[in-house]
Write an enzyme that holds these catalytic residues in place. Structure first.
Site, mmCIF file in Angstrom:
data_model
loop_
_atom_site.group_PDB
_atom_site.id
_atom_site.type_symbol
_atom_site.label_atom_id
_atom_site.label_comp_id
_atom_site.label_asym_id
_atom_site.label_seq_id
_atom_site.Cartn_x
_atom_site.Cartn_y
_atom_site.Cartn_z
ATOM 1 N N GLY A 48 0.780 -1.239 0.000
ATOM 2 C CA GLY A 48 0.000 0.000 0.000
ATOM 3 C C GLY A 48 0.803 1.276 0.000
ATOM 4 N N GLU A 103 3.631 4.113 6.217
ATOM 5 C CA GLU A 103 2.414 3.326 5.998
ATOM 6 C C GLU A 103 1.427 4.104 5.139
ATOM 7 O OE1 GLU A 103 0.923 0.771 5.770
ATOM 8 O OE2 GLU A 103 1.012 -0.593 7.465
ATOM 9 N N ASP A 104 0.606 3.376 4.418
ATOM 10 C CA ASP A 104 -0.423 4.038 3.621
ATOM 11 C C ASP A 104 -1.549 4.558 4.503
ATOM 12 O OD1 ASP A 104 -1.219 1.442 4.271
ATOM 13 O OD2 ASP A 104 -1.988 0.953 2.281
ATOM 14 N N ASP A 107 -5.755 2.197 10.265
ATOM 15 C CA ASP A 107 -7.197 2.015 10.419
ATOM 16 C C ASP A 107 -7.455 1.571 11.866
ATOM 17 O OD1 ASP A 107 -9.881 1.464 9.987
ATOM 18 O OD2 ASP A 107 -9.565 -0.168 8.597
ATOM 19 N N LYS A 135 -7.461 6.898 10.212
ATOM 20 C CA LYS A 135 -8.887 6.895 10.566
ATOM 21 C C LYS A 135 -8.987 6.831 12.084
ATOM 22 C CE LYS A 135 -10.308 4.081 6.568
ATOM 23 N NZ LYS A 135 -10.932 2.788 6.206
ATOM 24 N N PHE A 156 -14.497 3.434 3.731
ATOM 25 C CA PHE A 156 -13.556 2.668 2.913
ATOM 26 C C PHE A 156 -13.144 3.492 1.694
ATOM 27 C CE2 PHE A 156 -12.151 -0.509 -0.145
ATOM 28 C CZ PHE A 156 -11.253 -1.211 0.653
ATOM 29 N N ASP A 163 -6.026 -0.256 -2.001
ATOM 30 C CA ASP A 163 -6.749 -1.118 -2.945
ATOM 31 C C ASP A 163 -8.058 -1.642 -2.390
ATOM 32 O OD1 ASP A 163 -5.356 -2.877 -1.049
ATOM 33 O OD2 ASP A 163 -6.057 -4.497 -2.339
ATOM 34 N N ARG A 169 -5.160 0.710 -6.779
ATOM 35 C CA ARG A 169 -3.948 1.293 -6.187
ATOM 36 C C ARG A 169 -3.336 2.393 -7.052
ATOM 37 N NH1 ARG A 169 -2.304 -1.969 -1.869
ATOM 38 N NH2 ARG A 169 -2.554 -4.209 -2.150
#
Ligand code: IMP
Ligand code: MG
Length: 179
Positions: A48, A103-104, A107, A135, A156, A163, A169
């Site tokens: 990611g 990190e992407d 969550d 988030k 989401f 992705d 992506r």
């Protein structure tokens, strides 16, 4: 592009590429000041984080900067805990070093919590956490975040490296799942 369709799901344009670019540029500026003397080892957490890492690293001017591309491998088969087994691709010795995790998205925070536990056992001087998206409302594990690009609600999203089942992506903008 205003809408995209991935498999059976429709996504709408949510955050434009320029806004994300600006957030990354701000982050790079802050890192360049804060980590000037740290000779940092950046860890791009694949898959990611590939696009975020590329965009960010082009703007990093810190002497002695290194980047390594790693992948988290979870237990599979008999356990479904999702816990980290190992980090594939980490060849560098991290003891005594400043490690910057890229990190992407954070969550629930579970992946980052496991990653931090894994890396801390290798005795780095310091671990710095950078995430493009966060988030906060989804947090189950509370992890320290040193650099954050953009905060999101608990929706989401895809694009900019993120992705939906392997698709999406490649888009430079961020898209949100249509409700
Ligand atoms: P966490 O362990 O719950 O923090 O999840 C982290 C991982 O879940 C990220 O590295 C992503 O791969 C994935 N993820 C979380 N939220 C999203 C999303 O909105 N879109 C796509 N992938 C996501
Ligand atoms: Mg990921």
């Amino acid at each position: 592009m205003k809408n995209i369709k991935l498999y059976d799901k429709e996504f709408c344009l949510f955050i434009g590429a320029e806004t994300i670019d600006r957030a990354i540029a701000d982050m790079a500026d802050r890192m360049n000041k804060d980590l000037q003397d740290a000779q940092p080892l950046f860890l791009c957490i694949l898959n990611g984080s590939f696009m975020f890492s590329s965009d960010l690293m082009k703007q990093i001017t810190i002497p002695g900067t290194q980047i390594s591309f790693v992948k988290v491998a979870s237990y599979s088969g008999t356990t479904s805990s999702g816990e980290i087994k190992e980090l594939i691709g980490l060849k560098e010795e991290i003891a005594g070093r400043t490690v910057v995790i890229l990190e992407d998205i954070i969550d629930s925070g579970r992946s980052m919590a496991h990653l931090l536990t894994y890396l801390q056992e290798k005795n780095p001087e310091r671990i710095v956490v950078a995430t493009l998206f966060h988030k906060p409302e989804a947090a189950v594990c509370h992890v320290p975040i040193d650099y954050k690009g953009i905060e999101l609600a608990n929706d989401f999203v895809v694009g900019r490296g993120l992705d939906y089942d392997g698709l999406g992506r490649n888009y430079p903008d961020l898209y949100i799942l249509k409700s």
